[in-house]
Design an enzyme around this catalytic site. Sequence first.
Site, short mmCIF file in Angstrom:
data_model
loop_
_atom_site.label_atom_id
_atom_site.label_comp_id
_atom_site.label_asym_id
_atom_site.label_seq_id
_atom_site.Cartn_x
_atom_site.Cartn_y
_atom_site.Cartn_z
N HIS A 537 -15.49 -10.40 4.02
CA HIS A 537 -14.17 -9.56 3.63
C HIS A 537 -13.65 -9.14 5.19
O HIS A 537 -13.03 -9.38 5.57
CB HIS A 537 -14.57 -8.42 3.04
N HIS A 542 -9.88 -9.34 8.13
CA HIS A 542 -9.18 -8.09 8.50
C HIS A 542 -9.32 -8.94 10.19
O HIS A 542 -8.43 -8.63 10.73
CB HIS A 542 -9.95 -6.73 8.09
N HIS A 728 -8.13 -13.03 1.00
CA HIS A 728 -8.37 -11.36 1.27
C HIS A 728 -8.63 -11.21 -0.46
O HIS A 728 -9.30 -10.11 -0.38
CB HIS A 728 -7.74 -10.81 2.36
N ASN A 732 -11.74 -9.01 -1.84
CA ASN A 732 -10.81 -7.70 -1.73
C ASN A 732 -10.74 -7.31 -3.15
O ASN A 732 -11.69 -6.18 -3.58
CB ASN A 732 -10.37 -6.91 -0.99
N ILE A 881 -4.72 -3.55 3.19
CA ILE A 881 -5.73 -2.42 2.15
C ILE A 881 -7.23 -3.05 2.15
O ILE A 881 -7.29 -4.22 2.47
CB ILE A 881 -5.78 -1.73 1.23
#
Length: 881
Positions: A537, A542, A728, A732, A881
Amino acid sequence: MGIFPPCSSSETLGKLLGTVCGKIRDEPATEETKIKGTIVLMKKNVMDVTDLGASLLDRFYEVFGKGVSLQLISAVHGDPDKGNRGKLGKEAYLEDWVPKLTSLSAQDHATFNIEFPWDESFGVPGAFIIRNQHRNQFYLKTVTLEDVPEHGQLHFVCNSWIYPQHRYKYDRVFFTNKAYLPSDTPEPLRIYREEELTNLRGNSSGMLKEWDRVYDYAYYNDLGSPEKGKEFARPVIGGSKEYPYPRRGRTGRRPNKKDPDSESRLFLLSLNIYVPRDEKFSQVKFSDFIGYALKSMGQIMVPEIKSIFDKTINEFDTFQDVLNLYEGGIKLPEGHTLDKIREYIPGELLKELIRSDGEQLLKLPMPDVIKENKTAWRTDEEFGREMLAGVNPVLVRRLQEFPPTSKLDPQVYGNQNSTITREHIEKYMNGLTVDEAIEKHKLFILDHHDALMTFLRRINTTTTKTYASRTILLLQDDGTLKPIAIELSLPHEEGDLHGPISEVFTPSEHGAENCIWQLAKAYAAVNDSGYHQLICHWLNTHAVIEPFIIATNRQLSVLHPIYKLLQPHFRDTMHINAQARQILINAGGVLERTVFPARYAMEMSSAVYKNWNFTEQGLPEDLIKRGMVVQDPSQPHGLKLVIEDYPYAVDGLEIWYAIEAWVKEYSRFYYPTDDMVQGDTELQKWWTEVREEGHGDLKDEQWWPKMQTRDELINACTIIIWVASALHAAVNFGQYAYAGYLPNRPTVSRRFLPKPGTSEFEELESNPELAFLKTITAQLQTVIGVSLIEILSRHSTDEIYLGQRDTPDWTADKEPKEAFKQFSAALVEIETRILERNNDKGLRNRTGPVNVPYTFLYPNTSDYSRQSGLNVRGIPNSISI
């Protein structure tokens, strides 16, 4: 600053000032030709009603003629006295700023009129300069010109905050929505294009302010707080062979007084960490974010207050104690009134926590994994299924050698190969031998050995007590995966060169052996939870995307077609990453408190990044590497899944090829030949900077595409979009559905397996439920962790999904717009097929024993209601997010 929203008196004043402004600006009627335009923007006072004073001051500025002005820039005629830069038109001002009271809703924009004096010799505009003489900033969304001679309607998509003019050392320039390669840029616009990129790069010095628009690089040197002592000191991550890492956005804060190599940190709860203003959340999303955070604080406080009255503080005694977090909240302890609770919770927050019946305190939402069946999560089938369709379906791989081997250096770590034998597993293999199962593609492994073993000695000096693990699974005839062995390993007491101390556990349905098997699965789940959060993740979505965002804004003009292609997939990412550095991945932050590597979390993430490979981030390459597909020319794309019912891969490949087809159509419109890719100066600088700066610690790796052909460009852009959107989403948005019930995916183990003859083993035999709960995540860590992933799993109100754009006028080029429509239509067709597969009872992995349909890769393109909250369907355009 005022503290009240606009009222009737201010409205009257606004109308009066509007009349005065109109009189001051009245000019004698002339026959001068004018072009009408509309401007869509949001005033700052829409979001900040406490800014009434500045709002009124802006109105006085309007009285004296100092408002918001625009000047058109010709795309046809240059000014020879100014280096042949585009000729400027006369200044025009927004109309009706004063009397127009915009809505206080954070998602509403206001439309203003404007008229530009027009000279036929000016030619078609290609850009405009905007100057804000007010005291407040505002958000400029779009500018549209009507009936431009020899052109018609002209669109400018801006989406940018405009601060008062004195904050800038240059003019704010916006270009039309027409895309140009650098070599095709109209000559009068060329210098404006180059200057804008120069402004965005900054000068790599000084502390950056909120109005600065600078994109620059820095190491992860802002995670530690060495001034608090050794326990809060952290190494600089990035910029060294020992700790390589992708770069983050620079903030320019002063060095830490205790450690000059580290950057000083803001106050822990500060939300004002610098990112370029246009990269910050919208006010709608920021309001949602703060609201969820406050709700989570309440959820953390309430169970801890309850534990004050409990016989075992900070412990769950039964699975029902865990379920009480969701089922009806927490009943007030007998003999304790609300007055007692008020000693611990401020009154205003208490109102939010107590239900209308006055008895139950705020409960957590029910996670999907236990909605229909409270115990199905414990089955072996569900344990295996979640490797294919759960929150982390990206690690399981086909076993192609037996026993499993280690890649750790034997001269440093000894023999780290697996101790699992044929005798351990063949009795669970339905009559197959190991060799037959490997040949028939029936054996799989979830391997958390090498990544953990090098850190395990240090990790286990903290409150964590855990193992490195290998889990072997057998593909059943019904398409499900059955775990048949789990190996748990610890570093050797006499040193690493002696290899690990390992023990192998196999399935059992009865007595203490079943309890041990359930604990072995829990240790494997702990490893998978931590690896998922830190690597699959955080690192692989990110962190690795942020350098692409920075390089894109520094090297690709907003006029560049690749900028227009990629920019929607970067929305909000820098902001959420900055918040993560502030409160999640920092020393003592939420992640260190709730995930097993604790203070070594980011070091472990850095160690895994050493083997990161950009080309393998694409789904087909990833599946090939993991042995989850085989070459098959009869298949549409030449690949066949070895597990046909692998929901993540089945849905993911459809999404991947849809993205690839869209990127191919788009890119080939602007790049008819490979030579044009090679000759694109901005593109080549962009790709060089991505490698040498953004991912500079891996710049010498030979796997980087050379960016010399259209195919290399298409593949690189497809990977970037895939990672930022679908990958993602897959890792997520299922977090709360599966890990919201922490016994299913515990994040920490607090003690080792009990040995026969000990009191712990006796407890395991007499009360296996309590022994399990004492081993996994404690109550406070559970509530903190679950509250965090509830926030991370939510779609925001203003989410924009894959296949959608925030404006239909994102480009003036018809062919790319048509290709995008086809892309959106393809995603809608994929949605239909996903629902059909989920309804197919023969595909057992689509829902599993817990009856949770796989929808994490459901695009949600056709759902224009844009459902927010804990909605387990939808692929946002970006890591938002």
